[in-house]
Design an enzyme around this catalytic site. Structure first.
Site, PDB file in Angstrom:
ATOM      1  N   ARG A 157       0.848  -1.185   0.000  1.00  0.00           N
ATOM      2  CA  ARG A 157       0.000   0.000   0.000  1.00  0.00           C
ATOM      3  C   ARG A 157       0.889   1.242   0.000  1.00  0.00           C
ATOM      4  NH1 ARG A 157      -2.543  -3.311   4.064  1.00  0.00           N
ATOM      5  NH2 ARG A 157      -4.678  -3.916   3.485  1.00  0.00           N
ATOM      6  N   LYS A 162      -2.851  -2.204   7.750  1.00  0.00           N
ATOM      7  CA  LYS A 162      -4.021  -1.672   8.443  1.00  0.00           C
ATOM      8  C   LYS A 162      -4.229  -2.416   9.760  1.00  0.00           C
ATOM      9  CE  LYS A 162      -6.573   0.008   4.411  1.00  0.00           C
ATOM     10  NZ  LYS A 162      -7.824  -0.080   3.637  1.00  0.00           N
ATOM     11  N   HIS A 180      -2.024   2.882  -6.312  1.00  0.00           N
ATOM     12  CA  HIS A 180      -3.043   1.835  -6.231  1.00  0.00           C
ATOM     13  C   HIS A 180      -2.993   0.930  -7.464  1.00  0.00           C
ATOM     14  CE1 HIS A 180      -4.694   3.616  -2.648  1.00  0.00           C
ATOM     15  NE2 HIS A 180      -4.878   4.764  -3.267  1.00  0.00           N
ATOM     16  N   ARG A 222      -0.343  -1.704  -7.006  1.00  0.00           N
ATOM     17  CA  ARG A 222      -0.803  -2.746  -6.074  1.00  0.00           C
ATOM     18  C   ARG A 222      -1.846  -3.644  -6.729  1.00  0.00           C
ATOM     19  NH1 ARG A 222      -1.659  -4.221  -0.537  1.00  0.00           N
ATOM     20  NH2 ARG A 222      -3.864  -4.307   0.051  1.00  0.00           N
ATOM     21  N   HIS A 229      -5.316  -8.448   3.311  1.00  0.00           N
ATOM     22  CA  HIS A 229      -6.758  -8.270   3.438  1.00  0.00           C
ATOM     23  C   HIS A 229      -7.279  -9.124   4.586  1.00  0.00           C
ATOM     24  CE1 HIS A 229      -7.263  -7.026  -1.057  1.00  0.00           C
ATOM     25  NE2 HIS A 229      -6.893  -6.018  -0.297  1.00  0.00           N
ATOM     26  N   TYR A 275     -10.444  -9.272  -7.518  1.00  0.00           N
ATOM     27  CA  TYR A 275      -9.429  -9.583  -8.522  1.00  0.00           C
ATOM     28  C   TYR A 275      -9.801 -10.814  -9.341  1.00  0.00           C
ATOM     29  CZ  TYR A 275      -6.837  -6.112  -5.977  1.00  0.00           C
ATOM     30  OH  TYR A 275      -6.471  -4.941  -5.374  1.00  0.00           O
TER      31      TYR A 275
END
Length: 314
Positions: free
Chosen positions: A149, A173, A242, A245, A268, A277
């Site tokens: 990220r 995150k 982005h 990625r 994730h 994806y």
């Protein structure tokens, strides 16, 4: 617009500016959306805000959708209507808020943009001499190599790099740490940058990627440098972090088919986030199928009007 509608809008605008201290731009957006509703009310044969019912708000939502507005834009309109009617209720001008329980239709999920493998090879297969461009290449190689990220790249410290082991440790995150592989080209580009970095770094500076002044490179600067890189290298679309990625994830899934592994690499928490994806991958497969399968798209011979004609004459 009749005074019975425009007067309340003007009062509401004053309320937003003086009592709520909203910026002029925010007030402008509220009024623009509400003026659109007022025009629709007049077209529908009513000139009073108090005549708007929940049923008519649903009709208005349907009209906005028919006019091409997406779910997010309609949600913004509904938010303005709810806010306006809260004000009208407070002033005793209406009896209820007709938009209170109305929800916008869900927007179709946008698929992330990706660059194809050939384009990325063209963009990254360069050998810059300028130290800042050497830094930029190292950043972009690492993002594409490991699917970082933007925040993870900007926050990267020297202690997180293990070039001999081809690994990088990132904090994602929720402060969740993960260890990611670093490809050979990315490791080589990083090695070149670290040799140049010494000329920029102040004593004790932990950041991997530095500005010309020797401080940690900001997210905005990384975005700007990548956009500039795309222009200089002749990219056919605007580059952003982005996209690198997303391209990493799509290309990994396309080659491996292992959704769970891609989820882990991306960090994730929910595999449903990664499943977008699979749609990208299917789009690629569908294009290949359409271009390759002899019965995917039947094309009539030149000059023939028979849509069932067979090029082979059978």
């Amino acid at each position: 617009m009749p005074q019975s509608l425009s007067g309340s809008l003007a009062d509401f605008a004053s309320h937003l500016e003086s009592e709520k201290r909203h910026s002029p731009r925010t007030c402008e957006h509220y009024l623009r959306d509400l003026q659109r509703l007022a025009v629709w009310l007049v077209e529908s044969g009513t000139e009073r805000w108090g005549n708007l019912t929940s049923h008519e708000v649903r009709r208005y939502v349907a009209r906005l959708s028919k006019d091409g507005l997406g779910g997010r834009s309609i949600a913004r309109h509904l938010s303005a209507i709810r806010r306006f009617y809260q004000y009208l209720l407070r002033e005793g001008l209406v009896k209820d808020n007709p938009a209170l329980d109305i929800r916008a239709p869900k927007s179709g999920r946008r698929l992330p943009k990706v660059a194809d493998v050939d384009q990325l090879n063209h963009l990254l297969d360069v050998n810059p001499d300028d130290p800042l461009e050497i830094r930029d290449l190292a950043m972009f190689e690492l993002m594409y190599s490991s699917g970082l990220r933007l925040s993870e790249l900007a926050g990267l410290n020297l202690t997180a790099l293990d070039l001999s082991g081809h690994e990088v440790r990132v904090l994602g995150k929720g402060n969740k740490e993960r260890i990611l592989p670093v490809g050979g080209k990315a490791a080589a580009a990083l090695g070149r940058w670290l040799a140049c970095r010494k000329a920029f770094a102040g004593e004790g500076e932990p950041a991997v990627f530095l500005s010309q002044r020797g401080s940690r490179l900001s997210r905005r600067s990384i975005q700007a440098r990548l956009a500039r890189w795309g222009v200089v290298q002749g990219a056919d679309q605007r580059l952003n972090p982005h996209m690198l990625r997303h391209s990493f994830a799509s290309h990994m899934l396309e080659s491996s088919g292992d959704l769970r592994a891609v989820q882990e690499l991306l960090g994730h928490a929910d595999i449903a986030t990664t499943q977008v994806y699979t749609h990208l991958d299917f789009q690629h497969l569908a294009r290949v199928y359409d271009q390759s399968h002899p019965r995917a798209r039947r094309r009539s011979p030149a000059g023939s009007s028979d849509k069932f004609s067979d090029p082979a004459g059978h």
